[in-house]
Motif scaffolding. Structure first.
Motif, PDB file in Angstrom:
ATOM      1  N   ARG A 199     -97.316 -73.513 -41.384  1.00  0.00           N
ATOM      2  CA  ARG A 199     -98.031 -74.689 -40.864  1.00  0.00           C
ATOM      3  C   ARG A 199     -99.514 -74.608 -41.171  1.00  0.00           C
ATOM      4  N   ARG A 200    -100.090 -73.430 -40.988  1.00  0.00           N
ATOM      5  CA  ARG A 200    -101.524 -73.268 -41.223  1.00  0.00           C
ATOM      6  C   ARG A 200    -101.874 -73.477 -42.695  1.00  0.00           C
ATOM      7  N   ILE A 201    -101.012 -72.994 -43.586  1.00  0.00           N
ATOM      8  CA  ILE A 201    -101.281 -73.181 -45.019  1.00  0.00           C
ATOM      9  C   ILE A 201    -101.192 -74.666 -45.367  1.00  0.00           C
ATOM     10  N   ASN A 202    -100.166 -75.325 -44.863  1.00  0.00           N
ATOM     11  CA  ASN A 202    -100.042 -76.771 -45.105  1.00  0.00           C
ATOM     12  C   ASN A 202    -101.236 -77.533 -44.527  1.00  0.00           C
TER      13      ASN A 202
ATOM     14  N   PHE B  60    -104.335 -71.589 -54.314  1.00  0.00           N
ATOM     15  CA  PHE B  60    -104.157 -70.190 -54.712  1.00  0.00           C
ATOM     16  C   PHE B  60    -105.295 -69.752 -55.635  1.00  0.00           C
ATOM     17  N   TYR B  61    -105.635 -70.616 -56.571  1.00  0.00           N
ATOM     18  CA  TYR B  61    -106.694 -70.311 -57.530  1.00  0.00           C
ATOM     19  C   TYR B  61    -108.031 -70.130 -56.805  1.00  0.00           C
ATOM     20  N   ARG B  62    -108.327 -71.048 -55.899  1.00  0.00           N
ATOM     21  CA  ARG B  62    -109.613 -70.978 -55.194  1.00  0.00           C
ATOM     22  C   ARG B  62    -109.700 -69.743 -54.306  1.00  0.00           C
ATOM     23  N   ILE B  63    -108.636 -69.440 -53.610  1.00  0.00           N
ATOM     24  CA  ILE B  63    -108.660 -68.260 -52.735  1.00  0.00           C
ATOM     25  C   ILE B  63    -108.859 -66.990 -53.573  1.00  0.00           C
ATOM     26  N   LYS B  64    -108.203 -66.943 -54.729  1.00  0.00           N
ATOM     27  CA  LYS B  64    -108.296 -65.746 -55.577  1.00  0.00           C
ATOM     28  C   LYS B  64    -109.675 -65.591 -56.209  1.00  0.00           C
ATOM     29  N   ASN B  65    -110.301 -66.702 -56.561  1.00  0.00           N
ATOM     30  CA  ASN B  65    -111.512 -66.630 -57.377  1.00  0.00           C
ATOM     31  C   ASN B  65    -112.816 -66.930 -56.644  1.00  0.00           C
ATOM     32  N   GLU B  66    -112.723 -67.490 -55.435  1.00  0.00           N
ATOM     33  CA  GLU B  66    -113.954 -67.816 -54.710  1.00  0.00           C
ATOM     34  C   GLU B  66    -113.970 -67.071 -53.378  1.00  0.00           C
TER      35      GLU B  66
ATOM     36  N   TYR C 190    -114.667 -69.152 -50.377  1.00  0.00           N
ATOM     37  CA  TYR C 190    -113.539 -69.986 -49.960  1.00  0.00           C
ATOM     38  C   TYR C 190    -112.477 -69.144 -49.253  1.00  0.00           C
ATOM     39  N   PHE C 191    -112.304 -67.925 -49.726  1.00  0.00           N
ATOM     40  CA  PHE C 191    -111.364 -67.015 -49.060  1.00  0.00           C
ATOM     41  C   PHE C 191    -111.741 -66.831 -47.586  1.00  0.00           C
ATOM     42  N   THR C 192    -113.041 -66.593 -47.321  1.00  0.00           N
ATOM     43  CA  THR C 192    -113.511 -66.400 -45.950  1.00  0.00           C
ATOM     44  C   THR C 192    -113.183 -67.623 -45.090  1.00  0.00           C
ATOM     45  N   HIS C 193    -113.462 -68.796 -45.684  1.00  0.00           N
ATOM     46  CA  HIS C 193    -113.137 -70.043 -44.989  1.00  0.00           C
ATOM     47  C   HIS C 193    -111.622 -70.160 -44.748  1.00  0.00           C
ATOM     48  N   ALA C 194    -110.846 -69.802 -45.761  1.00  0.00           N
ATOM     49  CA  ALA C 194    -109.389 -69.924 -45.654  1.00  0.00           C
ATOM     50  C   ALA C 194    -108.842 -69.038 -44.534  1.00  0.00           C
ATOM     51  N   VAL C 195    -109.358 -67.812 -44.427  1.00  0.00           N
ATOM     52  CA  VAL C 195    -108.874 -66.924 -43.361  1.00  0.00           C
ATOM     53  C   VAL C 195    -109.221 -67.505 -41.991  1.00  0.00           C
ATOM     54  N   GLU C 196    -110.421 -68.098 -41.903  1.00  0.00           N
ATOM     55  CA  GLU C 196    -110.802 -68.732 -40.639  1.00  0.00           C
ATOM     56  C   GLU C 196    -109.825 -69.845 -40.253  1.00  0.00           C
ATOM     57  N   GLU C 197    -109.383 -70.586 -41.243  1.00  0.00           N
ATOM     58  CA  GLU C 197    -108.497 -71.710 -40.944  1.00  0.00           C
ATOM     59  C   GLU C 197    -107.031 -71.288 -40.810  1.00  0.00           C
ATOM     60  N   LEU C 198    -106.642 -70.224 -41.495  1.00  0.00           N
ATOM     61  CA  LEU C 198    -105.252 -69.756 -41.382  1.00  0.00           C
ATOM     62  C   LEU C 198    -105.025 -69.088 -40.024  1.00  0.00           C
ATOM     63  N   THR C 199    -106.063 -68.406 -39.533  1.00  0.00           N
ATOM     64  CA  THR C 199    -105.949 -67.829 -38.204  1.00  0.00           C
ATOM     65  C   THR C 199    -106.358 -68.907 -37.195  1.00  0.00           C
ATOM     66  N   VAL C 200    -105.833 -68.793 -35.999  1.00  0.00           N
ATOM     67  CA  VAL C 200    -106.080 -69.832 -34.991  1.00  0.00           C
ATOM     68  C   VAL C 200    -107.241 -69.406 -34.104  1.00  0.00           C
ATOM     69  N   ASN C 201    -108.251 -70.245 -34.006  1.00  0.00           N
ATOM     70  CA  ASN C 201    -109.436 -69.908 -33.215  1.00  0.00           C
ATOM     71  C   ASN C 201    -109.607 -70.810 -32.006  1.00  0.00           C
ATOM     72  N   VAL C 202    -108.488 -71.295 -31.484  1.00  0.00           N
ATOM     73  CA  VAL C 202    -108.533 -72.174 -30.319  1.00  0.00           C
ATOM     74  C   VAL C 202    -108.551 -71.330 -29.045  1.00  0.00           C
ATOM     75  N   THR C 203    -109.552 -71.534 -28.216  1.00  0.00           N
ATOM     76  CA  THR C 203    -109.642 -70.790 -26.961  1.00  0.00           C
ATOM     77  C   THR C 203    -110.429 -71.618 -25.965  1.00  0.00           C
ATOM     78  N   GLU C 204    -110.425 -71.238 -24.710  1.00  0.00           N
ATOM     79  CA  GLU C 204    -111.237 -71.943 -23.733  1.00  0.00           C
ATOM     80  C   GLU C 204    -111.676 -71.007 -22.618  1.00  0.00           C
ATOM     81  N   MET C 205    -112.632 -71.447 -21.799  1.00  0.00           N
ATOM     82  CA  MET C 205    -113.074 -70.624 -20.683  1.00  0.00           C
ATOM     83  C   MET C 205    -112.097 -70.742 -19.525  1.00  0.00           C
ATOM     84  N   PHE C 206    -111.807 -69.608 -18.919  1.00  0.00           N
ATOM     85  CA  PHE C 206    -110.912 -69.537 -17.763  1.00  0.00           C
ATOM     86  C   PHE C 206    -109.589 -70.253 -18.015  1.00  0.00           C
ATOM     87  N   ARG C 207    -109.070 -70.166 -19.264  1.00  0.00           N
ATOM     88  CA  ARG C 207    -107.745 -70.728 -19.542  1.00  0.00           C
ATOM     89  C   ARG C 207    -106.726 -69.972 -18.690  1.00  0.00           C
ATOM     90  N   ASP C 208    -105.779 -70.671 -18.113  1.00  0.00           N
ATOM     91  CA  ASP C 208    -104.862 -70.117 -17.115  1.00  0.00           C
ATOM     92  C   ASP C 208    -105.674 -69.557 -15.940  1.00  0.00           C
TER      93      ASP C 208
END
Lengths: 273, 192
Positions: free
Chosen positions: A36-39, A54-60, A63-81
């Motif tokens: 889902r994250r890749i899509n 694939f080309y951009r991740i391999k060669n830039e 862009y790789f740094t950006h891609a890892v940020e988006e492939l991993t989920v960074n959703v969080t909140e204060m005092f969740r639960d």
């Protein structure tokens, strides 16, 4: 426009290359979510095909740094639960209060909302001065956010509600200064935070803690990797220390489970031996 | 219909505002036969967690479980998507959860689960989209149809809130458009 979706063999190819070129190992990430994250990455960056991604991740590298940020989920909140935080406030922190130095690790903490939540509770209990809060994440940019202590002001109403449900007695807005769209949190809160990058997949234990938070991170891993990371936490936790997971996560599939006792109804386990 | 008899493994139901009564009726009429399992995704507030599980459990002899991460998928169960998570299927035996960005202001997202189920269970899927005031679910249901599954949309004329079923009908032609109280009979036929 219907964007083409990635195939399983393409994911294999990407995962292999990320490991080979950059040393980031996604091979034991849960596949359904990773796919889902890749899509999603193809859609948000308007990339027409997997080949181009694939080309951009391999060669830039940028862009790789950006891609890892988006492939991993960074959703969080204060005092969740909030009731979990109430339990920490009422049952866990009073136990830790007896230690001369309180060491806490927020592992995979994303943009740091939970670290600030914990710092607020420690300050209210007059424990912050003798605490150290380690905040780690795989992404360097989100670590930067923790150091700044700036969060979207649009979230503050929700966080304030959460805070009150968690047993907070103050006016939540006393913890930040609102400016335009942002809320800058009290400098005091970050005085005891140590923010650093740490990859749970490949990096080792670096200290011993009495309390480890890792919430809604293990859901993105398969059972093998979950077990490996839980063993990393086990090696990083003092006997009688506490491990806190996300609301729907569990240690039951891991071999460490037999040495831990769960606090009733909460996803908080205490290491008994 | 005969060759369909053993075909369906999963009935996945998505609903939002005004869908609860229909879901309760479908689950109340569900029987243990044929190794089918159910997945229920309802938009709701974070707080009202176990209430929904208890409510559904009171209607049926099937086992009702709010899904936890990496739970096994077993026939004869009614699985409830937990509040504040997206529910995915990892493979035909395992669920997984995801707490990423909301979609159409919703987490859980009906689309996410529908698409994931369509991909893994393909033509063994029955998808049902009910009343709601949100565009969620239409695209996912169309994916179930594309994968060869059977798709049912609640009749917008009799749905409490017609927006969600209407979105689906505008997007593609579902296999059936039905009043909420007619669904159990069709499901019985499809899975008998």
């Amino acid at each position: 426009m219907e964007v083409s979706t990635v195939h399983d063999n393409e994911i294999d190819l990407l995962v292999a290359s990320l490991a080979e070129i950059y040393g980031y190992d996604f091979s034991n990430y849960a596949r359904a979510s990773l796919k889902r994250r890749i899509n999603r990455l193809l859609v948000i960056d308007r990339i027409p095909s997997f080949a181009e991604l694939f080309y951009r991740i391999k060669n830039e590298p940028d862009y790789f740094t950006h891609a890892v940020e988006e492939l991993t989920v960074n959703v969080t909140e204060m005092f969740r639960d909030p009731y979990m935080f109430k339990f920490i406030r009422e049952k866990v922190l009073p136990v830790l209060a007896t230690h001369p130095l309180i060491r806490i690790w927020h592992a995979g903490c994303a943009t740091g909302e939970e670290v600030y939540s914990t710092a607020i509770m420690l300050q209210e209990m007059n424990l912050l001065h003798k605490s150290l809060l380690y905040a780690t994440d795989i992404n360097p940019s989100v670590i930067e956010n923790i150091r700044r202590g700036i969060f979207p002001v649009s979230q503050m109403k929700q966080y304030s509600e959460n805070y009150i449900l968690s047993g907070g007695k103050k006016d939540f807005s006393s913890y930040y200064t609102a400016k335009y769209d942002f809320a800058k949190f009290d400098e005091q809160l970050k005085s005891k935070m140590i923010a650093a990058t740490h990859n749970l997949v490949s990096d080792r234990s670096f200290n011993e803690f009495q309390l480890i938070f890792c919430r809604n991170v293990l859901i993105y891993f398969d059972k093998n990797l979950q077990d490996k990371v839980l063993n990393l936490f086990d090696a990083s936790l003092e006997t009688l220390g506490f491990l806190v997971l996300g609301a729907k996560e569990n240690i039951r599939f891991s071999d460490i489970a037999s040495r831990y006792v769960q606090s009733h109804n909460e996803k908080i386990w205490r290491k008994m031996q | 219909m005969a060759q369909d008899a053993v075909r369906y493994k999963v009935i996945v139901i998505g609903g939002s505002a005004g869908s609860l009564d229909t879901i309760l009726k479908i689950i109340a009429d569900a029987s243990m036969t044929n190794n089918i399992f159910y997945i229920v995704i309802i938009h709701r507030k974070t707080s009202a967690e176990s209430v929904l599980t208890d409510l559904l459990a009171s209607q049926t002899t099937l086992k009702v479980r709010e899904v936890e991460d990496k739970d096994a998928i077993l026939p004869g169960y009614v699985y409830i998507c937990p509040a504040d998570y997206h529910l995915l299927v990892e493979d035909q035996n395992t669920f997984s959860l995801d707490s990423s960005e909301k979609i159409y202001y919703s987490r859980p997202s009906i689309d996410v689960t529908f698409e994931s189920v369509a991909e893994v269970f393909g033509d063994s899927t029955i998808g049902i989209l009910l009343s709601g005031a949100n565009a969620d679910g239409a695209k996912g249901l169309s994916k179930i149809k594309q994968a060869g599954g059977y798709t049912i949309v609640q009749n917008p004329l009799t749905a409490d809130v017609d927006y969600m079923p209407k979105q689906a009908i505008e997007l593609f032609k579902p296999d059936a458009v039905l009043n909420g109280d007619k669904m159990s009979a069709l499901l019985k036929n499809l899975s008998a």
